[in-house]
Enzyme design. Structure first.
Site, PDB file in Angstrom:
ATOM      1  N   ASN A  93       1.331  30.765   9.400  1.00  0.00           N
ATOM      2  CA  ASN A  93       0.792  32.089   9.010  1.00  0.00           C
ATOM      3  C   ASN A  93      -0.732  32.091   8.906  1.00  0.00           C
ATOM      4  O   ASN A  93      -1.316  32.473   7.902  1.00  0.00           O
ATOM      5  CB  ASN A  93       1.433  32.576   7.696  1.00  0.00           C
ATOM      6  CG  ASN A  93       1.115  31.709   6.493  1.00  0.00           C
ATOM      7  OD1 ASN A  93       0.747  30.537   6.641  1.00  0.00           O
ATOM      8  ND2 ASN A  93       1.246  32.268   5.300  1.00  0.00           N
ATOM      9  N   ASP A 153       7.344  31.296   7.778  1.00  0.00           N
ATOM     10  CA  ASP A 153       7.119  31.191   6.335  1.00  0.00           C
ATOM     11  C   ASP A 153       6.083  32.178   5.817  1.00  0.00           C
ATOM     12  O   ASP A 153       5.028  32.368   6.413  1.00  0.00           O
ATOM     13  CB  ASP A 153       6.690  29.777   5.958  1.00  0.00           C
ATOM     14  CG  ASP A 153       6.516  29.665   4.464  1.00  0.00           C
ATOM     15  OD1 ASP A 153       7.508  29.814   3.740  1.00  0.00           O
ATOM     16  OD2 ASP A 153       5.365  29.491   4.004  1.00  0.00           O
ATOM     17  N   HIS A 233      11.480  25.883   0.308  1.00  0.00           N
ATOM     18  CA  HIS A 233      11.319  26.136  -1.139  1.00  0.00           C
ATOM     19  C   HIS A 233      12.519  26.777  -1.859  1.00  0.00           C
ATOM     20  O   HIS A 233      12.443  27.908  -2.313  1.00  0.00           O
ATOM     21  CB  HIS A 233      10.050  26.947  -1.410  1.00  0.00           C
ATOM     22  CG  HIS A 233       9.745  28.073  -0.450  1.00  0.00           C
ATOM     23  ND1 HIS A 233      10.644  29.042  -0.080  1.00  0.00           N
ATOM     24  CD2 HIS A 233       8.587  28.366   0.203  1.00  0.00           C
ATOM     25  CE1 HIS A 233      10.066  29.890   0.754  1.00  0.00           C
ATOM     26  NE2 HIS A 233       8.820  29.493   0.942  1.00  0.00           N
ATOM     27  N   ASP A 306       4.318  23.320  -0.253  1.00  0.00           N
ATOM     28  CA  ASP A 306       3.950  24.741  -0.113  1.00  0.00           C
ATOM     29  C   ASP A 306       2.516  24.965  -0.618  1.00  0.00           C
ATOM     30  O   ASP A 306       2.210  25.988  -1.238  1.00  0.00           O
ATOM     31  CB  ASP A 306       4.930  25.662  -0.836  1.00  0.00           C
ATOM     32  CG  ASP A 306       4.798  27.120  -0.388  1.00  0.00           C
ATOM     33  OD1 ASP A 306       4.046  27.393   0.562  1.00  0.00           O
ATOM     34  OD2 ASP A 306       5.443  27.986  -1.002  1.00  0.00           O
TER      35      ASP A 306
END
Ligand SMILES: NC(=O)N[C@@H](CC(=O)O)C(=O)O
EC number: 3.5.2.3
Length: 440
Positions: A93, A153, A233, A306
């Site tokens: 992203n 994501d 996650h 993350d």
């Protein structure tokens, strides 16, 4: 390249022994190490230190291209090295999105130039993360970046037909779809976990079912098409139950939990401090207990950070306006030591599994997560498990300060990291690869 003679390191927490790193590999272990060391080998005193295989993160946001003000490939991988990592998977992203061979090759190339850690770009599943059209997965897989992990994501691949097609497509090149499980309609406007605390604070809730419904759908899709699924996650007790069921049926699913979901709960939203705002949100103490148990029993395979750096203006504001995400590369190992090892739930050998061996296997990163044995690549990290360090963002290598652990004292200090025999951290400090071994 320097030779290193590491004296008295406890391999995976076992009895102390010596290691010789030469020519990019572990040249010798035990008494042979000193015998085979050349006269100019640099001696590293590892008394009291534990040696682990270099850590591998399956889920890192590096923000380059596009948001270099918050993190670059160089600053993020320097943070990775400081945290004991030798390889990271860079999420797609970015701006532009990593949805073409050109962008993933650019990120891969920036990683090589920086030299702090191996960067494995993650390819977007859909064009522009928009969820409507499959990206050029095959071209990214066969590019020099050799993409094996694909993920939107930050967004869920919500369309079940697209998800099915993506799962089918990546089978041809042994890829895996890493799903951000978030049913979009059930989480419109969501600000935090849906529960007692969100009701009290009057913030829109992100219900557990929004995660669980997508995971349930996706494990069934993965079974139907016989493909490999990875769940990003995992944050709820219900998700753990679904993954446990899927594994018991032989479905090819793996799952990750973040350090913050192993330690923090939604109670922290009462502070209205946006450092605690993250996607998926911090959940309840019951969820935290279920996640720890699942990591210990293997239902959840790995820990992934993350790591999500953000600019001050996107975090130093009111809760509703703040961005989702927290940094994590430099605190991952300490949080795992605190939540899993200090509690007796896992050993240091288990830590090597969840932070190195298995993430390398899921991401198909062949030369990481290897045994600490002669002939293997010398990508290792040396940790002082007895050190207790207060988390101070001003002393971290990441370019962003949005750590939720600021001011907390956690166990474990990374004293050295070696990437194929080259030191990226020595004496507890990053060593600039571009400056031939000077402290950065
Ligand atoms: N995990 C986060 O809270 N943030 C991630 C993306 C995401 O929203 O998952 C980010 O890129 O900032």
């Amino acid at each position: 390249m320097s030779e290193y003679l590491i004296r008295g390191a406890a391999l995976l927490g076992d009895a102390p022994t010596d290691l010789l790193l030469a020519g990019g590999t572990i040249a010798a272990v035990g008494t042979a190490a000193a015998r085979e060391a050349s006269g100019d080998a640099r001696v590293v005193d590892a008394d009291g230190l534990v040696a682990l295989p270099g850590l591998v993160d399956l889920h890192t946001h590096l923000r380059e291209p596009g948001r270099e003000d918050t993190e670059t490939v160089a600053s993020g991988t320097r943070a990775a090295a400081a945290g004991g990592f030798t390889a990271v998977h860079a999420m797609a992203n970015t701006q532009p999105v990593a949805d073409t061979a050109g962008v993933v090759e650019q990120v891969w190339h920036l990683g090589r130039e920086a030299g702090w850690a191996d960067v494995r770009p993650v390819g977007a599943v859909t064009v522009g993360l928009a969820g409507t059209q499959l990206a050029e997965l095959g071209a990214m897989a066969t590019s020099r970046a050799g993409v094996r992990v694909f993920s939107d994501d930050g967004h869920c691949v919500a369309d079940p037909v697209l998800m099915r097609r993506a799962l089918e497509y990546v089978k041809a090149f042994d890829g895996v779809i890493a799903q951000h499980a978030q049913e979009p309609r059930l989480t419109e406007g969501a600000q935090m976990n849906e529960g007692v605390v969100s009701a009290e604070l009057g913030l829109t809730g992100w219900p557990a079912v929004a995660e669980e419904a997508i995971i349930a759908r996706d494990v069934l899709l993965a079974e139907h098409v016989g493909s490999r699924l990875h769940v990003c996650h995992v944050s709820t007790a219900g998700s753990v139950e679904i993954i446990r069921w899927a594994k018991s049926r032989g479905i090819d699913v793996t799952a990750e939990v973040t350090p913050h979901h192993l330690l923090l709960t939604d109670d922290l939203a009462r502070t209205y401090d946006p450092r605690y705002k993250v996607n998926p949100p911090l959940r309840t103490a019951e969820d935290v207990a279920a996640l720890r148990e699942a990591l210990a029993d293997g239902t959840i395979d790995i820990v992934a950070t993350d790591h999500a750096p953000h600019a001050v203006e996107d975090k130093d504001c009111e809760w509703g306006a703040a961005a989702f995400g927290m940094t994590g590369l430099e605190t991952a190992l300490p949080v795992v030591l605190e939540t899993m090892v200090a509690t007796g739930a896992m050993t240091l050998a288990d830590v090597a599994q969840v932070l190195s061996v298995r993430p390398a296997r899921i991401g198909r990163v062949g030369d990481h997560g290897r045994p600490l044995a002669a002939g293997e690549p010398a990508s290792i990290t040396l940790v002082d498990p007895a050190a207790r360090v207060e988390v101070d963002p001003t002393r971290q290598a990441t370019a962003s300060g949005n750590t939720p652990f600021r001011g907390r004292t956690l166990p474990g200090r990374v004293m050295a990291t070696f990437l194929r025999g080259r030191a990226t951290v020595l004496d507890g400090h990053p060593v600039d690869p571009a400056r031939g071994g000077e402290h950065a």
